[in-house]
Design a protein around this motif. Structure first.
Motif, PDB file in Angstrom:
ATOM      1  N   THR A 118       0.834  -1.207   0.000  1.00  0.00           N
ATOM      2  CA  THR A 118       0.000   0.000   0.000  1.00  0.00           C
ATOM      3  C   THR A 118       0.866   1.253   0.000  1.00  0.00           C
ATOM      4  O   THR A 118       2.051   1.222   0.329  1.00  0.00           O
ATOM      5  N   ALA A 175      -8.143  -2.286  -7.334  1.00  0.00           N
ATOM      6  CA  ALA A 175      -7.133  -1.451  -6.709  1.00  0.00           C
ATOM      7  C   ALA A 175      -6.878  -0.192  -7.534  1.00  0.00           C
ATOM      8  O   ALA A 175      -6.722  -0.267  -8.754  1.00  0.00           O
ATOM      9  N   ILE A 186      -0.821   0.309  -3.857  1.00  0.00           N
ATOM     10  CA  ILE A 186      -2.269   0.436  -3.751  1.00  0.00           C
ATOM     11  C   ILE A 186      -2.604   1.664  -2.907  1.00  0.00           C
ATOM     12  O   ILE A 186      -2.282   1.724  -1.731  1.00  0.00           O
ATOM     13  N   ILE A 189      -9.199   1.438  -2.986  1.00  0.00           N
ATOM     14  CA  ILE A 189      -9.983   0.471  -3.748  1.00  0.00           C
ATOM     15  C   ILE A 189     -11.254   1.130  -4.254  1.00  0.00           C
ATOM     16  O   ILE A 189     -11.882   1.920  -3.561  1.00  0.00           O
ATOM     17  N   SER A 208      -6.345   3.930   1.266  1.00  0.00           N
ATOM     18  CA  SER A 208      -5.663   2.824   1.946  1.00  0.00           C
ATOM     19  C   SER A 208      -5.551   3.039   3.450  1.00  0.00           C
ATOM     20  O   SER A 208      -5.467   2.065   4.209  1.00  0.00           O
TER      21      SER A 208
END
Length: 230
Positions: A118, A175, A186, A189, A208
């Motif tokens: 992330t 993602a 990432i 989402i 995230s």
């Protein structure tokens, strides 16, 4: 809405992204984020009729789906969600912050394929943004939206609002990634898409920061997941 570019889901790093089938009916996108975990949108595993989440055994992750082939697959063992019930009715941007689910798989698929880390949106605001998922209009092909941009600067405690990011049903849980060279992180989402007050289409992603602590808490080493033999 015109969709993006086709990706080869059978090669790295794209095969860490997969289709999520629930009850053999609902279809979304999920991404490996740990040795045995994937991240997706909570509404993907939520039964609106019963107002409960589907049982883990009904959740099936398929990595690297490319037409009629796939790289690896696993059913779910358990999952963690942020809210017991999801909001209904009028669109509520802030309520979408709980629209994430971290799913623990029965098989350590991430030990074989790898997984994505992330990043924080505020630290990657100038990097290229990509959202990759399996849209309903082409559900056996991984499609990348490569023109995504922040419609508003990322702010703590707020959804990521995106422009030029033509997501559709099936892309939920995909993602949102910041890419620089061969490195991808990432940032969030995909949760929803709607027109704003001026009629401009906007996609929304859960940042995230909302699920990072749970991801860190759930991660284990592959050594503890893969059996060894004398």
């Amino acid at each position: 809405m015109v969709h993006g570019s086709a990706l080869n889901a059978s090669v790295a790093p794209w095969y860490v992204i997969g289709k999520l089938r629930v009850e053999g009916v609902q279809s979304c996108t999920a991404t490996l984020i740990g040795p045995n975990t994937v991240i997706t949108a909570a509404h993907c595993i939520y039964n609106r009729k019963s107002k409960t989440y589907f049982a883990p055994k009904t959740i099936h992750f398929m990595a690297g789906v490319q037409n009629k082939t796939l790289i690896a697959q696993s059913t779910a063992r358990s999952y963690t969600v942020a809210a017991k019930h999801l909001p209904e009715g009028q669109f509520d941007e802030q309520a979408l912050l709980t629209d994430w689910a971290l799913i623990e798989l029965n098989e350590p698929v991430g030990c074989m394929l790898g997984f994505l880390k992330t990043g924080h949106a505020s630290e990657h605001a100038k990097h290229s943004l990509v959202a990759a998922g399996y849209p309903m209009s082409n559900s056996s092909q991984l499609i990348a939206e490569t023109n995504c941009e922040f419609a508003l600067p990322p702010r703590k405690g707020k959804m990521l609002r995106l422009k030029n990011c033509g997501v559709e049903h099936g892309d939920s849980g995909a993602a949102l990634m910041a890419t620089k060279g061969k490195v991808a992180r990432i940032l969030g989402i995909i949760s929803a898409g709607t027109n704003d007050s001026k009629g401009r289409y906007r996609a929304f992603a859960v940042p995230s920061e909302q699920f990072l602590k749970q991801v860190e808490k759930s991660n284990v080493s592959c050594d503890s997941l893969v059996p060894t033999y004398p």
